[in-house]
Motif scaffolding. Structure first.
Motif, mmCIF file in Angstrom:
data_model
loop_
_atom_site.group_PDB
_atom_site.id
_atom_site.type_symbol
_atom_site.label_atom_id
_atom_site.label_comp_id
_atom_site.label_asym_id
_atom_site.label_seq_id
_atom_site.Cartn_x
_atom_site.Cartn_y
_atom_site.Cartn_z
ATOM 1 N N LEU A 160 0.826 -1.209 0.000
ATOM 2 C CA LEU A 160 0.000 0.000 0.000
ATOM 3 C C LEU A 160 0.862 1.261 0.000
ATOM 4 O O LEU A 160 0.539 2.245 -0.671
ATOM 5 N N ALA A 163 2.414 1.478 -3.602
ATOM 6 C CA ALA A 163 1.466 1.590 -4.715
ATOM 7 C C ALA A 163 0.460 2.725 -4.557
ATOM 8 O O ALA A 163 -0.049 3.234 -5.562
ATOM 9 N N LYS A 164 0.185 3.150 -3.303
ATOM 10 C CA LYS A 164 -0.954 4.035 -3.102
ATOM 11 C C LYS A 164 -0.606 5.396 -2.500
ATOM 12 O O LYS A 164 -1.505 6.223 -2.352
ATOM 13 N N THR A 165 0.641 5.625 -2.126
ATOM 14 C CA THR A 165 0.955 6.885 -1.457
ATOM 15 C C THR A 165 1.884 7.739 -2.310
ATOM 16 O O THR A 165 2.524 7.253 -3.252
#
Length: 306
Positions: A160, A163-165
């Motif tokens: 996470l 990939a997401k921040t």
């Protein structure tokens, strides 16, 4: 051979693989983003174990020790990056190997000076001292299951994060083109320090978790470091997904090989000879697997940008 014993060894392999992932994830991040071969990564594993043991002994709380391991290893990693590694980015890999090997000696002698030559011991927290029943009638230590769960949670958290921040976006961009993101205004120096501290914290966490299963002693990180390098080569340098896959593969193959090969050789050899031959082949098994994987996929199981 009972099914319970087979399941127990498989779980041991999974637990070993998860521990290797905590080591390899930080190592592959550091190499992927900075291009630095950090032989001192095992020393950060040792720092985390000693910090956890010392704080747990002083406070009586394993959990405070676990927090201390993260802080101590991350701080040590940040200091190493700022004072030593930062001067090695534009040097060749031989210079990096020599400098980080020197750090191993410094960490080992410094730890021996602070804590002495005798090993320290960590007690498993009471809440995790029990065991669960396995199919077939066996028992498996709850603490080892907790290590597996903690490692999988860290793997999800890292996914996470990457990939997401926004930080993960910068880390991925740094793997691809450090000069370009620097030209776009990203503070490369700060990013490198953050990545190095994150990798060090993961190594420290691994050391603290394993410290409750074995003694905490000077030099405990070097054997694990070799296996961590095998993991990132198998999984693909720079890939967190590859580090997880490679770590579990190495952990299971190594553990099951040491368990099954002596029994297999005992079918046609004397027990003493079977034990010797099985142990010898088992110690080489992960390197044989690595050679086979690299023959088929020279860049590892996953590409760098996987």
């Amino acid at each position: 051979m009972s099914s319970a014993l087979l399941i127990e060894q498989a779980l041991n392999g999974l637990q070993f693989g998860v521990m290797l992932f905590l080591m390899a994830a930080g190592l592959t991040l550091i190499f992927g983003v900075m291009g630095v071969i950090n032989l001192a990564h095992g020393s950060l594993y040792m720092v985390g174990a000693f910090a956890c043991a010392a704080v747990a002994a002083y406070t009586g709380s394993f959990w405070l020790g676990l927090v201390a391991s993260l802080i101590a290893a991350a701080a040590a990693g940040a200091i190493v990056e700022i004072t030593v590694i930062r001067r090695l980015y534009n040097r060749d890999h031989l210079d990096q190997v020599l400098a980080t090997f020197a750090l191993i000696l410094i960490f080992s002698e410094g730890t021996r000076w602070v804590f002495g030559s005798f090993p320290l011991y960590l007690d498993i927290p009471k809440v995790l001292q029990g065991a669960i029943s396995l199919p077939g009638g066996g028992q498996y230590q709850l603490y080892r299951l907790a290590i597996i769960g903690a490692g999988l949670i860290v793997a999800i958290g890292l996914y996470l994060l990457i990939a997401k921040t926004r930080l993960g976006m910068r880390i991925r961009a740094g793997e691809s083109d450090r000069e370009m993101i620097g030209a776009l205004g990203v503070d490369i120096a700060s990013l490198n320090t953050i990545v190095f501290a994150l990798g060090a914290a993961l190594a420290g966490l691994a050391g603290a978790l394993v410290g409750a299963l074995q003694s905490v002693q000077v030099g405990m990180g070097e054997p694990v470091l070799i296996l961590a390098f095998v993991v990132i080569v198998i999984g693909g340098i720079g890939s967190i997904k590859g580090a997880l896959a490679g770590a579990i593969l190495v952990g299971v193959v190594d553990t099951m090989g040491r368990f099954l090969l002596p029994q297999l050789f005992a079918l046609f050899m004397q027990p003493s000879q079977a034990a010797t031959a099985g142990a010898a082949i088992a110690s080489m098994l992960i390197y044989i697997v690595m050679a086979f994987i690299l023959a088929v996929r020279p860049k590892g199981l996953f590409a760098v940008n996987a």
